[in-house]
Design a protein around this motif. Structure first.
Motif, short mmCIF file in Angstrom:
data_model
loop_
_atom_site.label_atom_id
_atom_site.label_comp_id
_atom_site.label_asym_id
_atom_site.label_seq_id
_atom_site.Cartn_x
_atom_site.Cartn_y
_atom_site.Cartn_z
N PRO A 61 14.57 29.31 39.88
CA PRO A 61 13.89 30.43 39.59
C PRO A 61 12.36 30.87 40.38
O PRO A 61 11.95 29.76 40.77
CB PRO A 61 13.43 30.44 37.98
N VAL A 62 12.32 31.79 40.88
CA VAL A 62 11.01 32.31 41.78
C VAL A 62 10.31 33.07 40.65
O VAL A 62 10.50 33.85 40.22
CB VAL A 62 11.36 32.98 43.03
N ASP B 56 6.52 34.56 39.87
CA ASP B 56 5.32 35.21 40.64
C ASP B 56 4.13 34.63 40.27
O ASP B 56 3.08 34.35 41.03
CB ASP B 56 5.26 36.74 40.09
N TRP C 207 5.34 35.69 34.80
CA TRP C 207 5.88 36.98 35.34
C TRP C 207 6.78 36.34 36.72
O TRP C 207 6.42 35.64 37.34
CB TRP C 207 4.66 37.62 36.11
N ALA C 208 7.92 37.27 36.61
CA ALA C 208 9.04 37.04 37.65
C ALA C 208 9.61 38.31 37.85
O ALA C 208 10.13 39.26 36.86
CB ALA C 208 10.03 36.14 36.96
N ASN C 209 9.97 38.57 39.06
CA ASN C 209 10.43 39.91 39.56
C ASN C 209 9.74 41.11 38.88
O ASN C 209 10.61 41.97 38.51
CB ASN C 209 11.99 39.64 39.16
N GLY C 210 8.44 41.03 38.90
CA GLY C 210 7.50 42.13 38.35
C GLY C 210 7.57 42.16 36.84
O GLY C 210 6.80 43.37 36.51
N LYS C 211 8.31 41.40 36.05
CA LYS C 211 8.33 41.61 34.67
C LYS C 211 7.50 40.35 34.10
O LYS C 211 7.79 39.17 34.46
CB LYS C 211 9.78 41.37 34.34
N TRP D 166 10.81 33.39 27.82
CA TRP D 166 11.44 32.48 28.62
C TRP D 166 11.29 31.04 28.04
O TRP D 166 10.47 30.53 27.99
CB TRP D 166 10.67 32.57 29.85
#
Length: 380
Positions: A20-21, A23, A31-35, A338
């Motif tokens: 996973p990337v 943020d 925060w991931a993909n802006g969420k 998560w």
């Protein structure tokens, strides 16, 4: 190519890992993909990764010393700030001396490979971390694994004055503690050395956060080798090996991942030092973490999956089937929580699980939200 077949087989079995990337991440949120999500997958047990004291210390060290240690410790990489950290760690934990490493994995590998030869034996708890198991497999010593926390099984395998017994303070996937009274007794009776990997106990358990041995009332001198990490309760990264001055001097000369690696960057070292000072006074955070653990365990009572008997920040919910575990983790993520989906070979076959980790940074409302999502996601 053979590795392509291996990957396709893993994917079909629900065992393929993906990267996973993220943020940005903190003790309670990521925060991931802006969420944004509530983070129940990390190891920031006290929320110190966001502590202002650590940020200030790291920034000041970067200005004074730069951002890199520029060499291995035995060349010119070992600076005054490293020596200060080693000294304060030793004083805090009642150790004669300490050696710093870049990670717990490298520390475990270094000490086992440096100490054990062909004529030695290594006894490991079956649930020990992969770094310990792999180090044992690569060592010329003869390794035997004993049933988890089974002192009778260990006593039946042990040979007198033949090597090293290794176990964990808090087991990273089950969340339970090693039996350190029993381990110390077996080691003393058989006159073998004893090593603790206290990565997940340091900072969280015991008086002043001294760890599992303090929690269980085991004197530090009964355990010849202590490994701890800075990337869990202390909120930074890196690790150490602690023990006698003679042991540490030996490792200065024989621990290859220490001798041949660039030393910890000064800003990282300064942040660790600030965390060591902070964690000793963190009784409020430890109390709050205990409250969140109790709240979670009470909240998930009655769910159809086994909740392992853990009193620590690591709360594993056993699902069993790998595909089902992935689906449940995805459902939780869609609901804003998560959670880690842990599958073989990290855990034994048939014990795939949601590895839920709690932090003192979590609020009561955070845990209530997770519990509510679990009840809505899991069948009754």
């Amino acid at each position: 190519m053979p590795f392509n077949l291996s990957l396709s087989e893993r994917e079909a079995a629900g065992l393929k890992r993906s990267l996973p990337v993220i943020d940005r991440v903190s003790g309670r949120q990521l925060w991931a993909n802006g969420k944004g999500y509530l983070n129940f997958a990390g190891n920031d047990y006290l929320g110190f990764s966001q502590a202002p004291q650590l940020r200030v210390a790291a920034e000041a060290a970067a200005r004074e010393f730069g951002v890199g240690a520029v060499a291995s410790p035995l060349v010119v990489g070992h600076q005054a700030i490293h020596r200060t950290l080693e000294s304060e760690l030793a004083d805090w934990l009642g150790l004669e001396a300490v050696l710093l490493f870049s990670s717990g994995f490298s520390a475990n590998q270094a000490v086992i490979k440096a100490l054990l030869g062909k004529g030695h034996w290594l006894w490991q708890d079956r649930l020990n971390h992969a770094s310990l198991q792999e180090a044992g497999a690569l060592s010329p010593a003869r390794m035997q694994r004993f049933a988890h926390n089974d002192m009778a099984a260990l006593a039946a395998k042990i040979k007198p004055e033949a090597g090293l017994i290794v176990s964990e303070g808090v087991f990273s996937m089950d969340g339970d503690q090693g039996d350190w009274q029993g381990l110390a007794q077996v080691a003393e009776q058989s006159r073998n050395w004893l090593m603790i990997d206290d990565a997940h106990g340091l900072g969280v358990l015991g008086k002043q956060g001294k760890g599992t041995l303090s929690e269980q009332g085991v004197a530090a001198e009964k355990v010849q080798i202590t490994m701890g990490t800075f990337g869990k309760a202390l909120g930074v990264s890196g690790a150490f090996i602690g023990g006698s001055r003679e042991l540490i001097e030996y490792l200065h000369n024989h621990a290859r991942s220490y001798v041949y690696s660039t030393h910890l960057p000064p800003p990282q070292t300064a942040a660790i030092l600030a965390a060591v000072r902070l964690v000793q006074k963190a009784d409020d955070q430890r109390d709050q973490l205990c409250e969140r653990v109790q709240q979670f365990r009470q909240g998930v009572a009655g769910l159809p999956f086994e909740l392992l008997p853990s009193a620590t920040a690591i709360q594993p919910l056993i699902v069993g089937d790998e595909h089902r575990t992935l689906r449940l983790a995805a459902q939780l993520r869609e609901s804003g929580c998560w959670v880690g989906a842990i599958r073989p070979p990290t855990v034994p076959k048939g014990s795939a699980r949601l590895r839920i980790t709690l932090s003192a940074a979590h609020t009561r409302e955070d845990v209530q939200r997770l519990v509510g999502v679990l009840h809505r996601s899991l069948p009754r």
